[in-house]
Design a protein around this motif. Structure first.
Motif, PDB file in Angstrom:
ATOM      1  N   GLN A 102       0.828  -1.201   0.000  1.00 33.61           N
ATOM      2  CA  GLN A 102       0.000   0.000   0.000  1.00 33.61           C
ATOM      3  C   GLN A 102       0.861   1.248   0.000  1.00 33.61           C
ATOM      4  OE1 GLN A 102      -3.019  -0.148   2.987  1.00 33.61           O
ATOM      5  NE2 GLN A 102      -3.728   1.923   2.618  1.00 33.61           N
ATOM      6  N   LEU A 129       2.304   1.970  -3.438  1.00 37.99           N
ATOM      7  CA  LEU A 129       1.386   2.568  -4.414  1.00 37.99           C
ATOM      8  C   LEU A 129       1.170   4.046  -4.102  1.00 37.99           C
ATOM      9  CD1 LEU A 129      -1.197  -0.301  -4.867  1.00 37.99           C
ATOM     10  CD2 LEU A 129       0.595   0.435  -6.415  1.00 37.99           C
ATOM     11  N   ILE A 130       1.062   4.350  -2.807  1.00 37.07           N
ATOM     12  CA  ILE A 130       0.882   5.757  -2.436  1.00 37.07           C
ATOM     13  C   ILE A 130       2.081   6.571  -2.874  1.00 37.07           C
ATOM     14  CG2 ILE A 130       0.742   7.308  -0.459  1.00 37.07           C
ATOM     15  CD1 ILE A 130      -0.812   5.067   0.959  1.00 37.07           C
ATOM     16  N   ASN A 152       4.104   6.049  -5.399  1.00 36.10           N
ATOM     17  CA  ASN A 152       4.454   5.862  -6.814  1.00 36.10           C
ATOM     18  C   ASN A 152       5.572   4.855  -7.031  1.00 36.10           C
ATOM     19  OD1 ASN A 152       2.556   7.755  -7.270  1.00 36.10           O
ATOM     20  ND2 ASN A 152       3.975   9.392  -7.859  1.00 36.10           N
ATOM     21  N   ARG A 153       5.546   3.793  -6.219  1.00 38.89           N
ATOM     22  CA  ARG A 153       6.514   2.729  -6.442  1.00 38.89           C
ATOM     23  C   ARG A 153       5.772   1.454  -6.763  1.00 38.89           C
ATOM     24  NH1 ARG A 153       8.505   1.049  -1.992  1.00 38.89           N
ATOM     25  NH2 ARG A 153       7.258   2.261  -0.538  1.00 38.89           N
ATOM     26  N   ILE A 154       6.526   0.395  -7.028  1.00 35.24           N
ATOM     27  CA  ILE A 154       5.889  -0.887  -7.285  1.00 35.24           C
ATOM     28  C   ILE A 154       5.792  -1.700  -6.016  1.00 35.24           C
ATOM     29  CG2 ILE A 154       6.086  -3.087  -8.475  1.00 35.24           C
ATOM     30  CD1 ILE A 154       7.326  -1.658 -10.774  1.00 35.24           C
ATOM     31  N   ASN A 165       8.178  -7.247  -5.490  1.00 32.04           N
ATOM     32  CA  ASN A 165       7.689  -7.901  -6.710  1.00 32.04           C
ATOM     33  C   ASN A 165       8.682  -8.900  -7.263  1.00 32.04           C
ATOM     34  OD1 ASN A 165       9.361  -6.566  -9.098  1.00 32.04           O
ATOM     35  ND2 ASN A 165       8.959  -5.017  -7.559  1.00 32.04           N
ATOM     36  N   TRP A 193      -7.724  -0.577   6.179  1.00 33.75           N
ATOM     37  CA  TRP A 193      -7.207   0.201   5.047  1.00 33.75           C
ATOM     38  C   TRP A 193      -7.071   1.661   5.444  1.00 33.75           C
ATOM     39  CZ3 TRP A 193      -9.504   4.184   2.259  1.00 33.75           C
ATOM     40  CH2 TRP A 193      -8.856   4.552   1.074  1.00 33.75           C
ATOM     41  N   LEU A 194      -8.082   2.154   6.152  1.00 32.44           N
ATOM     42  CA  LEU A 194      -8.062   3.545   6.562  1.00 32.44           C
ATOM     43  C   LEU A 194      -6.900   3.799   7.530  1.00 32.44           C
ATOM     44  CD1 LEU A 194      -9.739   6.154   6.242  1.00 32.44           C
ATOM     45  CD2 LEU A 194     -10.812   5.571   8.412  1.00 32.44           C
ATOM     46  N   MET A 247      -3.819   3.943   5.566  1.00 29.63           N
ATOM     47  CA  MET A 247      -3.841   5.184   4.787  1.00 29.63           C
ATOM     48  C   MET A 247      -3.381   6.341   5.671  1.00 29.63           C
ATOM     49  SD  MET A 247      -4.594   4.757   1.801  1.00 29.63           S
ATOM     50  CE  MET A 247      -4.259   5.974   0.587  1.00 29.63           C
ATOM     51  N   LEU A 248      -3.906   6.381   6.897  1.00 29.40           N
ATOM     52  CA  LEU A 248      -3.520   7.446   7.819  1.00 29.40           C
ATOM     53  C   LEU A 248      -2.041   7.332   8.154  1.00 29.40           C
ATOM     54  CD1 LEU A 248      -6.567   7.506  10.204  1.00 29.40           C
ATOM     55  CD2 LEU A 248      -5.686   9.430   8.893  1.00 29.40           C
ATOM     56  N   TRP A 294       0.354   6.289   6.311  1.00 28.12           N
ATOM     57  CA  TRP A 294       1.220   6.789   5.245  1.00 28.12           C
ATOM     58  C   TRP A 294       0.921   8.225   4.880  1.00 28.12           C
ATOM     59  CZ3 TRP A 294       5.356   4.352   5.153  1.00 28.12           C
ATOM     60  CH2 TRP A 294       5.363   2.978   5.402  1.00 28.12           C
ATOM     61  N   THR A 295      -0.080   8.815   5.544  1.00 24.58           N
ATOM     62  CA  THR A 295      -0.399  10.207   5.254  1.00 24.58           C
ATOM     63  C   THR A 295       0.197  11.149   6.292  1.00 24.58           C
ATOM     64  OG1 THR A 295      -2.475   9.504   4.281  1.00 24.58           O
ATOM     65  CG2 THR A 295      -2.282  11.836   4.882  1.00 24.58           C
ATOM     66  N   LEU A 324      -5.317  12.705   3.312  1.00 29.96           N
ATOM     67  CA  LEU A 324      -5.922  11.424   2.931  1.00 29.96           C
ATOM     68  C   LEU A 324      -6.392  11.457   1.486  1.00 29.96           C
ATOM     69  CD1 LEU A 324      -8.022  10.092   5.919  1.00 29.96           C
ATOM     70  CD2 LEU A 324      -6.142   8.994   4.734  1.00 29.96           C
ATOM     71  N   THR A 339      -3.226  10.990  -0.685  1.00 28.84           N
ATOM     72  CA  THR A 339      -2.674   9.629  -0.661  1.00 28.84           C
ATOM     73  C   THR A 339      -3.662   8.641  -1.273  1.00 28.84           C
ATOM     74  OG1 THR A 339      -3.418   9.509   1.626  1.00 28.84           O
ATOM     75  CG2 THR A 339      -1.088   9.893   1.269  1.00 28.84           C
ATOM     76  N   GLN A 347      -3.538   8.864  -5.074  1.00 31.11           N
ATOM     77  CA  GLN A 347      -2.386   8.158  -5.641  1.00 31.11           C
ATOM     78  C   GLN A 347      -2.562   6.656  -5.508  1.00 31.11           C
ATOM     79  OE1 GLN A 347       0.132   9.406  -7.410  1.00 31.11           O
ATOM     80  NE2 GLN A 347      -1.036  11.276  -7.234  1.00 31.11           N
ATOM     81  N   PHE A 348      -3.091   6.233  -4.365  1.00 39.12           N
ATOM     82  CA  PHE A 348      -3.273   4.800  -4.132  1.00 39.12           C
ATOM     83  C   PHE A 348      -4.170   4.186  -5.201  1.00 39.12           C
ATOM     84  CE2 PHE A 348      -5.816   1.393  -2.156  1.00 39.12           C
ATOM     85  CZ  PHE A 348      -4.798   0.510  -1.857  1.00 39.12           C
ATOM     86  N   ASN A 351      -2.660   4.386  -8.813  1.00 43.83           N
ATOM     87  CA  ASN A 351      -1.609   3.404  -9.076  1.00 43.83           C
ATOM     88  C   ASN A 351      -2.133   1.984  -8.988  1.00 43.83           C
ATOM     89  OD1 ASN A 351       0.437   5.256  -9.515  1.00 43.83           O
ATOM     90  ND2 ASN A 351       0.779   5.524  -7.326  1.00 43.83           N
ATOM     91  N   ASP A 371       1.351   6.433 -12.404  1.00 40.81           N
ATOM     92  CA  ASP A 371       2.324   7.353 -11.812  1.00 40.81           C
ATOM     93  C   ASP A 371       3.569   6.643 -11.294  1.00 40.81           C
ATOM     94  OD1 ASP A 371       1.013   9.571 -12.379  1.00 40.81           O
ATOM     95  OD2 ASP A 371       0.410  10.116 -10.345  1.00 40.81           O
ATOM     96  N   ILE A 372       3.623   5.336 -11.448  1.00 38.82           N
ATOM     97  CA  ILE A 372       4.735   4.605 -10.850  1.00 38.82           C
ATOM     98  C   ILE A 372       6.036   4.914 -11.581  1.00 38.82           C
ATOM     99  CG2 ILE A 372       5.696   2.288 -10.607  1.00 38.82           C
ATOM    100  CD1 ILE A 372       2.929   1.421  -9.683  1.00 38.82           C
ATOM    101  N   GLN A 373       7.038   5.285 -10.787  1.00 39.13           N
ATOM    102  CA  GLN A 373       8.304   5.735 -11.360  1.00 39.13           C
ATOM    103  C   GLN A 373       9.355   4.632 -11.397  1.00 39.13           C
ATOM    104  OE1 GLN A 373       8.706   9.081 -12.328  1.00 39.13           O
ATOM    105  NE2 GLN A 373       6.505   9.131 -11.978  1.00 39.13           N
ATOM    106  N   THR A 374       9.077   3.512 -10.765  1.00 40.50           N
ATOM    107  CA  THR A 374      10.096   2.484 -10.606  1.00 40.50           C
ATOM    108  C   THR A 374      10.591   1.968 -11.962  1.00 40.50           C
ATOM    109  OG1 THR A 374       8.913   1.823  -8.641  1.00 40.50           O
ATOM    110  CG2 THR A 374      10.600   0.325  -9.431  1.00 40.50           C
TER     111      THR A 374
END
Lengths: 508, 383, 179
Positions: free
Chosen positions: B37, B40-41, B43-45, B48, B339-340, B343-344, B346-347, C29, C32, C35-36, C39, C45-48
């Motif tokens: 999670q 994704l927030i 912008n990574r993968i 994997n 999830w919330l 989310m918090l 990572w916010t 929130l 984020t 973006q969540f 993606n 938006d994934i830069q990897t």
């Protein structure tokens, strides 16, 4: 007493002083190549030109004598321009191979180029090729292209050693330093030319390509090659001595030192005792070893048949401590001394006595100890009068035949303690091995042949377990739960100075 | 015979709830919540690379999670010199125990009706049979008090782990976590007191049943509807209780390495981590039980959907489907709260320690007190 | 004291709305979550960059493994001046100088070892080199090694990576103009 003004500062100097010296007294450094305070003044490099008011042109300051009311400028635009021109002229045929050159980092030409010239060459014709890496003597290498013909080396051979091997041959830009036909630069002081050479034209074969000068640290030290006690810079890198360089001391060696002394730094790392050993036990720390040795000495080193051998290679501090060690731990055992055998001497710097501290030894243990030399020790050993031997050094003045006899006699001993920086071919016979430091690894002092007490300082830490002689004695005494009258270097050094002072007063 | 049967059912329930629900979700959160999670927030993968044998697909990184577990088992178990070996070894167990024990009272669905289920006044009634507790491990009357009691015990795990490690970082982490958890327990209890007044019960299943009531015949009387302020207070307090970001000072990496579990390695470390995540999942389930109607699906009762207070269901459904929908509803609500929470995490940046204390004592506590007083007053006036 | 160039920045006024922190939490929130989901659903938006399979173009001045350039006749260009090992902040260059039989070369490195485990890839050695002998433009990553010994790159290895230098030894006569 003429008074003159240099760069706005006034100074009064003795008549006959040169402008360069007067400026130096004011702390003003005038660039120069060919001038050397110990040599005659040829004024041929023209680097030290200064502007003297009312003079028609720039004057070489190394030659010009001061006059009353003289006004000198050493940093005026005219002078700077002259220096630039001189440097450009000198560099016309210079190869500028600083990356290769061993002088880089202590090269005057390099320093002045950066300070004054800093311009690319304007010469478009090929440079004149000269001798490269030419062995001008057995210990010195010559590079003709780097030479700026200041003739310091020529004057050194003429004026200091009087051997006159060198001269300037050819003319113009083909001029070159050469030896006279059939001669080579082979006098006992030949390596001094590499010190006075302001550029990388003359370098020693020994130091060649060994270490860059800017990497090395320098520690003030004393040469141990002979009893003269020449002052040296001990230059070392990563705990390893790289070379000696003479250190100016007008009372002892001025600017010079002999080649043999210069090469004596090689002994600092040769043949060193690797580690402590007490009987069969060789993995020991000092406190444990000290207790074991103290127990051994307490058991065997009492009564008759004990002998102590002091070393003329050891520092005064080590000998002082040794004297007290003999009193407290060895029941005032008889003291012998050892050292290197005498060799050739000359009237300049080389002394026949090859030990750095025989005078100190005589001062501390009494002059009468000098009669008890290693040959007397050998006699006593062969007579069977000694059963326990404590040696402060493994250096012995023996021929190979005598050495055989000595080894045979030592093998019969009850206890043989060897405290030494080097193996000296005795480590296999010793019951106890106590590695001690060379003078490069400890603070201390020597008394030279003229009775001058000179200090030296630790340059780097020993790589082995070695300790300074005095510290070994202190630790052994502590191992027997006894205290010597000092426990640190300062108090020991203070006691030494007090004693030396008293001796000198008595002498006067 | 009946007793044995009863015990077997309870054991089965424990196995299902703990091993098939709490643990898998709790530990999967370490991967999906914390790593996937966040990636994704940001912008990574995310993870994997690891593969299961024979399957050339990253499977949203789940093989990584398995590999991590495997690695944990084979790591060296280090007990610092001078540490208290006994408590150091016991601390992870003390952390894990309350995290598991809490699950005893969570209802996954309504009691099973052995006869025919139908609806009277927005409540399930069982005709020709009785309700039988099949969907919570224990139908404890004092369920909510039990939750308070057990979650109060969980502070010991962190405090003991911090103290027994003989490390300054650990001790600081342990102290921080005790201070924080004790402070927020007050708000946690008081914010639920209002709901107790309204529902009039401590039994969690009963609470959910009451949330099936409809206000004005259309609005489900969920906790979030009748006590919106308490919902936020309780969520905040619970996040602080579980030491999740932004309340993660007890393990503030930038200051005290990893807080009270700095000196733990191998499976001990894994157990402490796992208990934290299981506790996090529990927060989700408790919030959904108390405030989001638990297993309730709006307008769904024993035999189908009722739109309005009618006798017959508007959309009749078989009883098994109702149960499936209810368990699913509960799970989805729980996962949403989870999830919330992530989310918090990572916010929001981590709060400063004094901010946490200020928030707990000076803001949340007065607000929850006010909420309690007003609720009591309103209930007194209306009823 | 003059104050004319002092800008007074007003303290942020925090009213109850801001102070409650909730709107900011909601804003955060929103970002984020956006973006969540973006993606999660599209991955747009994934830069990897999936490194070993996909490689980014390195910039021209990328510093990779060292290489030693050689002279026109294939001999090592380095003259063992130690400038690189002197400036190296990680102390990773070890050179042993030796006498070359050709007096025009005079000095060359008998050993030239770079400890890639210590190297911090700062490039100062390249800056320091007066002979254009060491370069870091091989484009090869300073990669991990399975055995420690392999990380000590010796002269032969570095020369294999190298090529002829474009610089002329000692400069081109007459090409350097006076200032």
């Amino acid at each position: 007493m003429p008074t003159l003004t240099i760069n706005g500062k006034e100074i009064t100097v003795d008549p006959g002083t040169t402008v360069l010296r007067a400026a130096a007294m004011l702390g003003i450094d005038i660039p120069h190549f060919c001038y050397h305070p110990a040599l005659s003044v040829p004024a041929n490099c023209r680097m030290c030109l200064v502007e003297i008011e009312k003079a028609r042109k720039l004057e070489p300051s190394c030659y010009a004598k001061v006059g009353e009311g003289m006004v000198v400028h050493t940093e005026s635009p005219k002078v700077i321009a002259a220096r630039r021109a001189v440097l450009e002229f000198i560099l016309v045929n210079h190869p500028v191979d600083c990356p290769i050159c061993d002088q880089a980092g202590e090269c005057k030409l390099q320093d002045y180029y950066v300070a004054y010239d800093s311009q690319p060459s304007r010469v478009a014709v090929p440079k004149v090729g000269k001798a490269k890496a030419y062995p001008i003597g057995p210990r010195v290498v010559f590079d003709g292209e780097r030479c700026i013909l200041c003739t310091r080396c020529v004057r050194f051979c003429d004026e200091i050693t009087g051997t006159s091997e060198l001269t300037v041959a050819e003319r113009g830009d083909h001029s070159e330093i050469r030896t006279f036909p059939g001669k080579e630069l082979d006098n006992p002081y030949s390596m001094n030319v590499t010190d006075i050479c302001p550029v990388g034209a003359l370098t020693t074969r020994d130091f060649r390509f060994k270490c860059r000068v800017w990497l090395m640290s320098s520690t003030d030290s004393i040469c141990t090659g002979c009893a003269k006690g020449c002052n040296v810079h001990l230059e070392h890198f990563q705990g390893e001595a790289q070379r000696y360089r003479p250190r100016f001391n007008p009372e002892v060696n001025e600017y010079w030192m002999c080649d043999a002394g210069r090469m004596s730094y090689l002994e600092l790392h040769a043949d060193r005792l690797p580690s402590l050993r007490v009987l069969e036990d060789s993995e020991l720390s000092w406190p444990r070893a000290a207790r074991k040795v103290a127990a051994l000495l307490g058991e065997k080193a009492t009564g008759e048949g004990v002998a102590f051998v002091a070393s003329a290679q050891s520092s005064c501090e080590g000998l002082m401590a040794g004297r007290e060690f003999v009193r407290t731990m060895l029941d005032d055992a008889p003291v012998f001394w050892t050292g290197r055998p005498d060799g050739d001497g000359d009237a300049f710097l080389i002394r026949a006595d090859k030990n750095p501290n025989r005078a100190g030894l005589a001062g501390i243990f009494g002059v009468e100890v000098l009669a008890q030399d290693a040959h007397r020790l050998l006699q006593e050993l062969e007579r069977g009068a000694i059963r326990v031997l404590y040696m402060m050094d493994s250096t012995l003045p023996f021929t190979s035949d005598e050495m055989k006899r000595f080894r045979a006699a030592v093998e019969k001993l009850e206890l043989f303690v060897l405290q030494a920086p080097r193996r000296g071919g005795l480590d296999d016979l010793a019951d106890v091995l106590l590695p001690s430091t060379t003078h490069a690894e400890q603070d201390g002092s020597f008394v030279n042949e003229d009775g001058l007490l000179q200090s030296f300082w630790a340059a780097y830490r020993p790589r082995t377990q070695a300790l300074a002689d005095w510290e070994v004695f202190v630790r052994l005494a502590r191992g027997a739960d006894r205290e010597l009258s000092f426990s640190d270097f300062e108090s020991l050094h203070g006691a030494l100075h007090a004693e030396q002072g008293a001796a000198q007063d008595a002498g006067e | 015979m009946d007793l044995v049967w009863e015990l077997l059912i309870i054991l089965l329930k424990i196995v299902v709830v703990v091993l098939l629900f709490a643990f898998p979700i709790g530990s999967l959160m370490t991967l999906l919540g914390d790593r996937k999670q966040s990636s994704l927030i940001q912008n990574r993968i995310g993870p994997n690379r690891a593969r299961l044998p024979g399957i050339n697909h990253p499977l949203v990184g789940i093989p990584h999670f398995l590999a991590d577990g495997l690695k944990m088992i084979f790591k060296e178990d280090i007990i610092p010199r001078q540490a208290n070996r006994f408590w150091h070894t016991l601390a992870p167990a003390i952390s894990l125990f309350p995290a598991i024990a809490l699950w005893a009272v969570i209802p996954f669905s309504d009691h099973y009706c052995t006869g025919t289920a139908t609806m009277v006044d927005y409540r399930d009634v069982c005709v020709d049979g009785a309700f039988y507790n099949l969907f919570s491990i224990s139908n404890l009357e004092a369920g909510l008090l039990y939750v308070f009691a057990i979650s109060a015990v969980s502070v010991y795990g962190a405090a003991i782990a911090g103290w027994a490690s003989n490390s300054k970082f650990s001790l600081l982490g342990g102290l921080r976590s005790s201070a924080q958890m004790i402070s927020y327990e007050v708000t946690m209890g008081l914010s639920l007191a209002g709901i107790l007044i309204i529902y009039g019960t401590l039994n969690l299943n009963e609470m959910v049943v009451v949330q099936g009531q409809l206000l004005w015949d259309w609005l489900p009387m969920w906790g979030i509807v009748v006590q919106p302020l308490a919902f936020f207070l309780f969520l905040a307090a619970m996040m602080a209780e579980t030491k999740r970001a932004p309340f993660d000072v007890p393990e503030g990496e930038s200051e005290i390495v990893a807080g009270y579990f700095t000196e733990f390695s191998s499976m001990k470390f894994a157990v402490i981590q796992l208990s934290e995540y299981v506790a996090t999942v529990f927060v989700g389930s408790l919030v959904s039980t108390v405030f989001l109607g638990g297993w309730q699906v709006p307008w769904l009762y024993g035999d189908g959907f009722y739109f309005g207070n009618t006798d017959e269901p508007s959309i009749p459904l078989p009883y098994w489907l109702v149960i499936v929908l209810r368990v699913g509803s509960f799970s989805i609500k729980t996962l949403f709260i989870l999830w919330l929470q992530f989310m918090l995490r990572w916010t929001l940046p981590r709060f400063r320690y004094d901010q946490i204390m200020t928030l707990g004592w000076k803001i949340l506590l007065p607000l929850s007190l006010a909420n309690l007083v007003i609720t009591a007053f309103v209930v007194l006036v209306l009823l | 004291m003059s104050t004319h160039n002092v800008t007074v920045v007003e303290r942020p006024r925090r009213n109850l709305w801001v102070q409650s922190y909730l709107p900011e939490v909601a804003k955060g929130l929103a970002i984020t979550s956006r973006q969540f989901f973006k993606n999660l659903l599209t991955g747009s938006d994934i830069q990897t960059v999936q490194y070993p399979e996909v490689k980014r173009d390195y910039p021209l001045r990328y510093r990779g493994l060292h290489r030693l350039t050689y002279r026109d006749d294939g001999q090592v260009r380095c003259v063992a001046c130690m400038c690189c090992s002197t400036i190296c902040p990680a102390n990773c260059i070890h050179i042993t100088a030796a006498e070359h039989e050709d007096t025009s070369i005079e000095k060359y490195p008998a050993e030239f070892v770079i400890d890639e485990l210590r190297c911090i890839v700062c490039g100062l050695c390249v800056e320091a080199c007066p002979c254009d002998a060491i370069r870091m433009d091989s484009g090869i990553h300073a990669h991990p090694f399975y055995e420690r010994d392999k990380a000590f790159l010796n002269k032969d290895y570095l020369l294999d990576l190298g090529g002829p230098s474009t610089a002329v030894q000692g400069g081109v006569l007459g090409s350097r103009s006076a200032r």
